[in-house]
Design a protein around this motif. Structure first.
Motif: not given
Length: 288
Positions: A35-45, A54-57
């Motif tokens: 779950x942690x790996x998927x969260x990191x993937x979704x956030x970073x990608x 990330x400035x787009x956030x």
């Protein structure tokens, strides 16, 4: 000779679920690292190969709020209950974009991850959960932006606006939890339907856009005629956004009854969504 394992030697046994309500939630905890790996993937990608990253956030809610300020406040002259217009629109976008983003991503769970689901086993509920959590990280970044602008208006000595934050600020985690549940439950239901009926993918795009105008994102609840307010309040997101604004500005409405209504809708959607999602995951590879 081959070494054949005896009964009881296996470290993992996979078997079909025999009941709709056999969700095996303990398995989610065992796969928490995934779950942690998927969260990191979704956030970073999301913005990995973009120039601004990330400035787009931060840019996304600012640009949206400025456009709404120019069109709905300056041109259409829609009042904002005496709040700073920028703060009014930013607060609405902050909450709505989290809900809409989580709903849209979760509703594509089966179609977007069919390749992974068809090759390796893991609890399928982890995927929509990771999307909800990754969107939460994005919300945290945008909330810091909101707080910076809020502090500017709150501490400005010559400001014409008077903000009155109150104890209901403590309910913000509850508001986010309800939003997450609404998006999670509705997203799983829609994702299950899209495995057979692709039309729901296109309908969702229009539905999310229309729902925004049925929510108090670009106008306050007080702007709606009294006889029509009940229809706006029927949208479970309306009490949440109104409560958020009231907590930080003292303007708007805060109703425990309507928040209870939103919570009940959330519980129903999560319960139904989880059951339907678990049922569909058994055979979706044949139709997706």
């Amino acid at each position: 000779m081959q070494n054949i394992k005896q009964d009881g030697d296996w470290t993992l046994e996979i078997y079909p679920k025999s009941s709709l309500f056999n969700l095996n939630l303990k398995e989610l905890w065992r796969y928490r690292d995934l779950l942690i790996l998927f969260v990191r993937r979704d956030f970073v990608s999301v913005y990995k190969q973009t120039v601004l990253g990330p400035i787009w956030f931060i840019l996304q809610p600012i640009i949206t709020s400025i456009m709404q300020l120019l069109i709905f406040n300056n041109v259409a002259k829609i009042p904002v209950d005496g709040m700073p217009p920028m703060l009014f629109y930013l607060s609405g976008n902050l909450m709505w974009q989290y809900f809409a983003g989580s709903l849209t991503l979760t509703s594509n769970t089966f179609r977007s991850n069919a390749g992974i689901f068809g090759k390796v086993y893991f609890p399928r509920l982890i995927m929509p959960m990771s999307l909800i959590i990754s969107q939460l990280l994005k919300l945290v970044v945008q909330f810091c932006l909101f707080m910076a602008i809020w502090c500017y208006f709150y501490f400005a000595k010559e400001s014409e606006f008077h903000l009155e934050p109150n104890v209901y600020i403590l309910t913000v985690p509850l508001l986010i939890f309800i939003m997450a549940g609404l998006a999670f439950g509705a997203g799983m239901i829609i994702s299950s339907l899209t495995t057979k009926y692709r039309d729901f993918t296109f309908l969702l795009t229009f539905a999310v856009q229309l729902m925004m105008y049925g929510t108090v994102v670009i106008y306050p609840l007080s702007f709606v005629p009294a006889e029509y307010q009940k229809f706006i309040l029927a949208n479970p997101m309306t009490p949440i956004i109104e409560a958020f604004r009231y907590a930080f500005t003292g303007t708007g409405t805060f109703s425990w009854n309507y928040l209870l209504y939103s919570s009940l809708i959330m519980v129903v959607l999560v319960s139904v969504g989880t059951v339907v999602f678990t049922k569909v995951e058994k055979s979706f590879m044949d139709t997706v």
